[in-house]
Design a protein around this motif. Structure first.
Motif, short mmCIF file in Angstrom:
data_model
loop_
_atom_site.label_atom_id
_atom_site.label_comp_id
_atom_site.label_asym_id
_atom_site.label_seq_id
_atom_site.Cartn_x
_atom_site.Cartn_y
_atom_site.Cartn_z
N LEU A 158 -38.37 57.92 57.67
CA LEU A 158 -39.63 58.20 58.36
C LEU A 158 -39.65 59.59 58.98
CD1 LEU A 158 -40.28 54.74 60.07
CD2 LEU A 158 -41.55 55.77 58.17
N SER A 159 -38.50 60.27 58.98
CA SER A 159 -38.48 61.66 59.48
C SER A 159 -39.30 62.57 58.58
CB SER A 159 -37.04 62.17 59.55
OG SER A 159 -36.50 62.34 58.23
N GLY A 160 -39.45 62.16 57.30
CA GLY A 160 -40.16 62.99 56.34
C GLY A 160 -39.30 64.09 55.76
N ASN A 161 -38.05 64.15 56.17
CA ASN A 161 -37.11 65.16 55.68
C ASN A 161 -36.13 64.46 54.74
OD1 ASN A 161 -34.78 66.88 55.44
ND2 ASN A 161 -35.46 68.01 57.24
N LYS A 162 -36.34 64.63 53.45
CA LYS A 162 -35.55 63.89 52.46
C LYS A 162 -34.07 64.24 52.51
CE LYS A 162 -39.31 63.13 49.15
NZ LYS A 162 -39.79 63.35 47.76
N MET A 163 -33.76 65.52 52.71
CA MET A 163 -32.35 65.92 52.75
C MET A 163 -31.67 65.32 53.97
SD MET A 163 -30.63 69.71 52.67
CE MET A 163 -31.18 69.97 50.97
N LEU A 164 -32.35 65.34 55.10
CA LEU A 164 -31.79 64.76 56.32
C LEU A 164 -31.56 63.26 56.14
CD1 LEU A 164 -31.03 64.98 59.34
CD2 LEU A 164 -33.47 64.71 59.88
N ALA A 165 -32.55 62.58 55.58
CA ALA A 165 -32.43 61.14 55.36
C ALA A 165 -31.28 60.82 54.42
CB ALA A 165 -33.74 60.60 54.79
N GLN A 166 -31.10 61.63 53.39
CA GLN A 166 -30.01 61.40 52.44
C GLN A 166 -28.65 61.61 53.09
OE1 GLN A 166 -30.48 60.12 49.60
NE2 GLN A 166 -28.47 60.27 48.67
N MET A 167 -28.55 62.61 53.95
CA MET A 167 -27.29 62.87 54.65
C MET A 167 -26.92 61.69 55.55
SD MET A 167 -27.80 66.87 55.71
CE MET A 167 -26.37 66.88 56.78
N ILE A 168 -27.90 61.19 56.27
CA ILE A 168 -27.65 60.06 57.17
C ILE A 168 -27.25 58.83 56.36
CG2 ILE A 168 -28.72 58.46 58.81
CD1 ILE A 168 -30.42 60.86 59.78
N LYS A 169 -27.97 58.58 55.27
CA LYS A 169 -27.66 57.42 54.44
C LYS A 169 -26.25 57.50 53.88
CE LYS A 169 -29.35 54.65 50.56
NZ LYS A 169 -30.38 54.46 49.52
N LYS A 170 -25.85 58.68 53.41
CA LYS A 170 -24.50 58.83 52.85
C LYS A 170 -23.43 58.58 53.92
CE LYS A 170 -25.30 59.87 48.55
NZ LYS A 170 -24.86 58.93 47.46
N MET A 171 -23.71 59.02 55.14
CA MET A 171 -22.73 58.82 56.21
C MET A 171 -22.63 57.34 56.57
SD MET A 171 -23.35 62.14 58.66
CE MET A 171 -21.73 62.07 59.42
N ILE A 172 -23.77 56.65 56.61
CA ILE A 172 -23.75 55.21 56.89
C ILE A 172 -22.97 54.48 55.81
CG2 ILE A 172 -25.18 53.13 57.04
CD1 ILE A 172 -27.37 54.88 58.33
N GLU A 173 -23.19 54.86 54.55
CA GLU A 173 -22.46 54.23 53.45
C GLU A 173 -20.96 54.50 53.54
OE1 GLU A 173 -24.41 55.91 50.08
OE2 GLU A 173 -26.02 54.41 50.05
N ALA A 174 -20.62 55.71 53.99
CA ALA A 174 -19.20 56.06 54.12
C ALA A 174 -18.50 55.19 55.15
CB ALA A 174 -19.05 57.53 54.50
N PHE A 175 -19.25 54.75 56.18
CA PHE A 175 -18.66 53.92 57.22
C PHE A 175 -18.29 52.53 56.71
CE2 PHE A 175 -21.26 56.51 60.42
CZ PHE A 175 -20.26 57.45 60.49
N ASP A 176 -18.87 52.10 55.60
CA ASP A 176 -18.57 50.77 55.07
C ASP A 176 -17.08 50.62 54.80
OD1 ASP A 176 -21.13 49.88 55.25
OD2 ASP A 176 -21.63 50.15 53.14
#
Length: 240
Positions: A158-176
């Protein structure tokens, strides 16, 4: 080397030299090796772990620095001391996790500040639905980790910033993977549910300062989870 030893199993590649170091320590303990017993050669260890001799050499250097093994030029590598319990990989993961967690929180706060300015009623309804599922499960003493991830994914989008959203998603996935090796504390995770409610309420009011505060409080709980696990492990070692 002693007869009837157990097999050395291959390991995956994240923080590989620390995993190799832990695996060598496990090999020593599982096969009841004692100070003075000789370890397999670098070539044999590399073949067993399905990795390079360079990585094995790094792992052995770490163990030697800790006084667990000793290398004798022209002779080989020998057990010097048997550790009761330790995990270089777990400690490295905890350090990395804490660092990444701080970075992820700052990125999320920025994403939320952007999202708060553009969030629509239908977006709030979607977030409310996800949070509702988390809250309902929490009443039964269950923490919905998958739904929690979806909530954070959607917030970043919802930030509207695709690169930012992708970075956050990758970090969340890394925490798994990190969570998979850290003992979990459901009660601590459940403490974040009320903070998620504060976060969503702040976003609906477009109160970015309150939203950032909620993010920081979630961060503190996550940090407590890591440090509590470390303390628990240390207490077990002291009791031996």
């Amino acid at each position: 080397m002693k007869n009837g030893i157990s097999l050395i199993t291959p390991v995956s590649k994240d923080l590989l030299y620390t995993k190799i170091a832990d695996a060598v320590s496990d090999y020593i303990k599982n096969n009841h090796l004692m100070p003075g017993d000789k370890l397999p050669s670098e070539r044999e260890l590399a073949a067993s772990f399905q990795t390079s001799r360079h990585t094995v050499r790094e792992a052995l250097r770490v163990l030697e620095n800790q006084g667990i093994i000793s290398s004798q030029i022209g002779s080989g590598t020998y057990v010097a001391h048997v550790e009761e319990e330790s995990s270089l990989y777990l400690e490295s993961v905890k350090i990395n996790y804490l660092e990444m967690l701080n970075i992820k929180t700052e990125l999320e706060k920025y994403a939320i500040s952007l999202a708060a300015e553009r969030v629509a009623a239908k977006d709030l309804e979607e977030l409310e639905s996800l949070l509702g599922r988390i809250e309902d499960s929490s009443q039964r003493g269950v923490f919905e980790s998958d739904t929690d991830k979806q909530f954070h994914y959607r917030l970043s989008e919802l930030s509207g910033n695709k690169m930012l959203a992708q970075m956050i998603k990758k970090m969340i996935e890394a925490f798994d993977e990190y969570y998979s090796i850290l003992p979990q504390s459901t009660q601590l995770c459940l403490r974040t549910v009320a903070r998620h409610r504060e976060l969503l309420d702040a976003i609906s009011r477009k109160d970015t300062e309150a939203a950032a505060k909620a993010c920081d409080e979630i961060l503190l709980i996550d940090q407590t989870l890591i440090m509590e696990n470390r303390g628990s492990r240390d207490r077990k070692m002291e009791e031996k």
